[in-house]
Design an enzyme around this catalytic site. Structure first.
Site, PDB file in Angstrom:
ATOM      1  NE  ARG A 113      -3.301   2.615   2.506  1.00 16.77           N
ATOM      2  CZ  ARG A 113      -3.440   3.429   3.546  1.00 16.77           C
ATOM      3  NH1 ARG A 113      -3.077   3.030   4.749  1.00 16.77           N
ATOM      4  NH2 ARG A 113      -3.955   4.614   3.408  1.00 16.77           N
ATOM      5  CG  HIS A 158      -1.373   9.058   3.269  1.00 16.46           C
ATOM      6  ND1 HIS A 158      -1.520   7.712   3.569  1.00 16.46           N
ATOM      7  CD2 HIS A 158      -0.997   9.641   4.426  1.00 16.46           C
ATOM      8  CE1 HIS A 158      -1.231   7.508   4.849  1.00 16.46           C
ATOM      9  NE2 HIS A 158      -0.902   8.667   5.395  1.00 16.46           N
ATOM     10  CD  GLU A 203      -5.263   7.822   9.525  1.00 15.69           C
ATOM     11  OE1 GLU A 203      -4.813   8.889   9.960  1.00 15.69           O
ATOM     12  OE2 GLU A 203      -4.881   6.717   9.948  1.00 15.69           O
ATOM     13  CG  ASN A 345      -5.548   3.574   8.493  1.00 13.68           C
ATOM     14  OD1 ASN A 345      -5.700   2.556   7.818  1.00 13.68           O
ATOM     15  ND2 ASN A 345      -5.030   4.687   8.002  1.00 13.68           N
ATOM     16  CE1 TYR A 347      -2.319   3.996  12.773  1.00  9.99           C
ATOM     17  CE2 TYR A 347      -0.252   2.956  13.419  1.00  9.99           C
ATOM     18  CZ  TYR A 347      -1.041   3.550  12.455  1.00  9.99           C
ATOM     19  OH  TYR A 347      -0.570   3.697  11.186  1.00  9.99           O
ATOM     20  CD  GLU A 415      -1.944   4.132   7.992  1.00 11.94           C
ATOM     21  OE1 GLU A 415      -1.790   4.621   9.128  1.00 11.94           O
ATOM     22  OE2 GLU A 415      -2.041   4.813   6.962  1.00 11.94           O
TER      23      GLU A 415
END
Ligand code: GBH
Length: 537
Positions: A113, A158, A203, A345, A347, A415
């Site tokens: 990606r 992005h 995002e 995404n 985290y 992600e």
């Protein structure tokens, strides 16, 4: 003689098979039901990948006729990024892309990606400025990937908007959807014969809130109470236009997928018995993910809770209409159903404390939703203050997305990854633990909860320009020496872990490894033989 023998054999087998549950962070996450390591495999067609983005790795910011992006401008101002770092050279992937492809191949990945730099392809943002060098560069990268059996997953946007378009209002301009659609069309036309997986925006929440709200990311504007809602409005329309263009003009011949990638922590109530916390949790999910996903995946419109909250508060704050714009009926029909997959995404996790409704001035996205996010101090730390590993969080979040947007929705983790505290450590044990634990929870979501998760992308291939933190935070599977003009890349230990997971397509159960079970194995064979002989007699 037969029955005691059977008993002994059964006991030995139990001894060998039933291992103590294994925990990746035994001192923090050790709830047997929730945290015990799970063994099993992903589906055969599961897509394993790793990601980067153009401004974070390419460098060559002014090569040939490349236009400037808002991040070139922002970083060059010198005050917004840690240590005054810029992406002028970054990992120099503009020159070293073939090396990158080998790193990806060495890990055993079949997907990569990356994102396209809009101003490298269209220097002034519009197709009339198309750059031959931009085209050459991305064709070379895509062909190099395909020659190495790696499929490109391409993000169109992005965060590096052409500065020329920002000068005309950027995401705040009503022309934004058309600009984005023209750029996307050019990319489908040029690369779509070889690219079968497209992500429109990475995002949107960050673009709106950090770029046009708090101003900590480019273009650095402050409009947290109003601009953020106009940015996302135009972004959603631009996304839908590009999707419709692909669908009507390119899908039949190119046969790819196109979708959007949203970011979210796993949110959960600080105290599940407190109604304010439960409602606050649902509200932040809707304000962060629902802001974009509700219209695209559900009904073409914003979540009810956003519409009522922002309208009420706007009125109390003296605005003559809601700060949240409205879609027309026609636009709603145009937007709904414009994503072939849900790119996620994630985290970390945040516990949510709900607060009482008030409407302070100045207005803000943050006070529109009335919550306080909280990070548990017992969670492990990382190299980033906002990121604490909470493996079970990704499973929770996957379940929420699946319930909210339908269990048929194909979900890709686009992600997931972590920065390490010791930036020079090639033996990055904490990253190894992070990937083991997080991917294991994704596996549980797939196997146990039947969540339709189709792929996993590790952020990131190599250390790179970490936005306002510059080169001070390292998320890479490969170490990059930014003091060396050649920008050498060195695999960290975590590359081995990730490769093994890919090879096993999940996790094989461990070999019985203690000294005892070695002896037990031998005894088992001997006893079985005795038993067989006895039985035969
Ligand atoms: C992703 O964003 C990005 O897509 C990727 O480019 C980036 O490198 C990666 O994460 C790692 O950060 O400093 O407290 O204001 C994830 C969202 C954006 C979350 C920046 C943390 C900083 C918050 N991240 N944000 S703060």
């Amino acid at each position: 003689m037969k029955s005691p023998l059977v008993f002994v054999i059964a006991a030995m087998v139990t001894c060998i098979v039933a291992q103590d549950p294994y925990y990746v962070w035994p001192d923090v996450f050790n709830d047997e039901e929730r945290d015990a390591f799970y063994y099993g495999q992903f589906p055969d067609d599961f897509k394993w990948s790793t990601a980067t983005s153009s401004y974070q790795i390419e460098g060559a910011w002014d090569v040939e006729d490349k236009g400037e992006s808002v991040w070139d401008t922002f970083a060059h101002e010198g005050t917004h990024v840690a240590n005054g770092d810029t992406g002028d050279v970054a990992c120099d992937s503009y020159n070293l892309y073939a090396t990158d492809v080998q790193l990806i191949k060495n890990m055993g990945l079949s997907y990569y990606r990356f994102s396209l730099s809009w101003p490298r392809i269209l220097p002034n943002g519009r197709p009339d400025s198309a750059s031959a060098d931009g085209l050459r560069y991305y064709n070379a990268l895509i062909n190099e990937l395909l020659d190495n059996d790696i499929n490109p997953q391409v993000t169109l946007y992005h965060w590096d908007l052409p500065q020329a378009l920002e000068d005309e209002g950027g995401f705040l301009s009503d022309d934004f959807p058309q600009w984005f659609n023209d750029y996307a069309t050019y990319c489908f036309e040029q690369f779509g014969d070889r690219v079968k997986f497209w992500i429109t925006f990475n995002e949107p929440w960050i673009i709106a809130v950090l770029g046009y709200g708090d101003g900590v990311f480019a273009p650095g504007l402050n409009g947290i109470g109003d601009k953020v809602y106009n940015v996302s409005h135009n972004l959603i329309l631009g996304h839908a236009m590009a999707y419709r263009t692909y669908d009507s003009t390119y899908r039949a011949s190119q046969e790819g997928l196109i979708g959007i990638t949203l970011n979210s922590d796993n949110f959960y109530p600080f105290n599940p018995k407190v109604q304010l916390d439960v409602e606050g949790t649902e509200r932040i999910r809707q304000f962060q993910v629902g802001w974009f996903a509700h219209a695209i995946f559900k009904n073409g419109d914003y979540p009810e809770v956003m519409k009522t909250r922002v309208a009420e508060k706007s009125e109390q704050q003296g605005y003559f209409k809601s700060r949240l714009p409205e879609f027309t009926e026609e636009e709603k029909l145009f937007i709904v159903g414009t994503s072939d997959f849900f790119g996620l995404n994630t985290y970390t996790s945040s516990a949510i404390i709900g607060t009482r409704i008030e409407a302070p001035r100045p207005a803000s996205w943050e006070t529109d939703l009335n919550v306080i996010p909280y990070k548990d101090r017992t969670w492990p730390t990382s190299g980033s203050s906002w990121l604490r590993p909470v493996p079970w969080g990704i499973r929770n979040l996957l379940n929420w997305v699946s319930e909210e947007y339908g269990s048929d929705t194909a979900i890709y983790i686009t992600e997931n990854g972590v920065s390490t505290e010791d930036v020079n450590d090639l033996n990055d044990e904490s990253r190894t633990k992070y990937y083991m634990a997080y991917i294991n929870e994704v596996l549980k979501a797939y196997k146990i909860d039947a969540v339709n998760v189709k792929g996993y992308v590790a952020w990131t291939l190599m250390d790179n320009f970490e936005w306002s933190d510059g080169f001070s935070e390292r998320f890479g599977l490969h170490y990059v020496d930014f003091t060396d003009p050649d920008r050498p890349r060195t695999p960290k230990e975590s590359t081995k872990t990730y490769s093994t997971i890919i090879q096993e397509n999940g996790f094989f159960p461990p070999e019985p490894s203690s000294g005892n079970s070695g002896i037990a194995n031998t005894m088992l064979v001997v006893i079985s033989l005795m038993f067989a002989v006895n039985f035969a007699n």
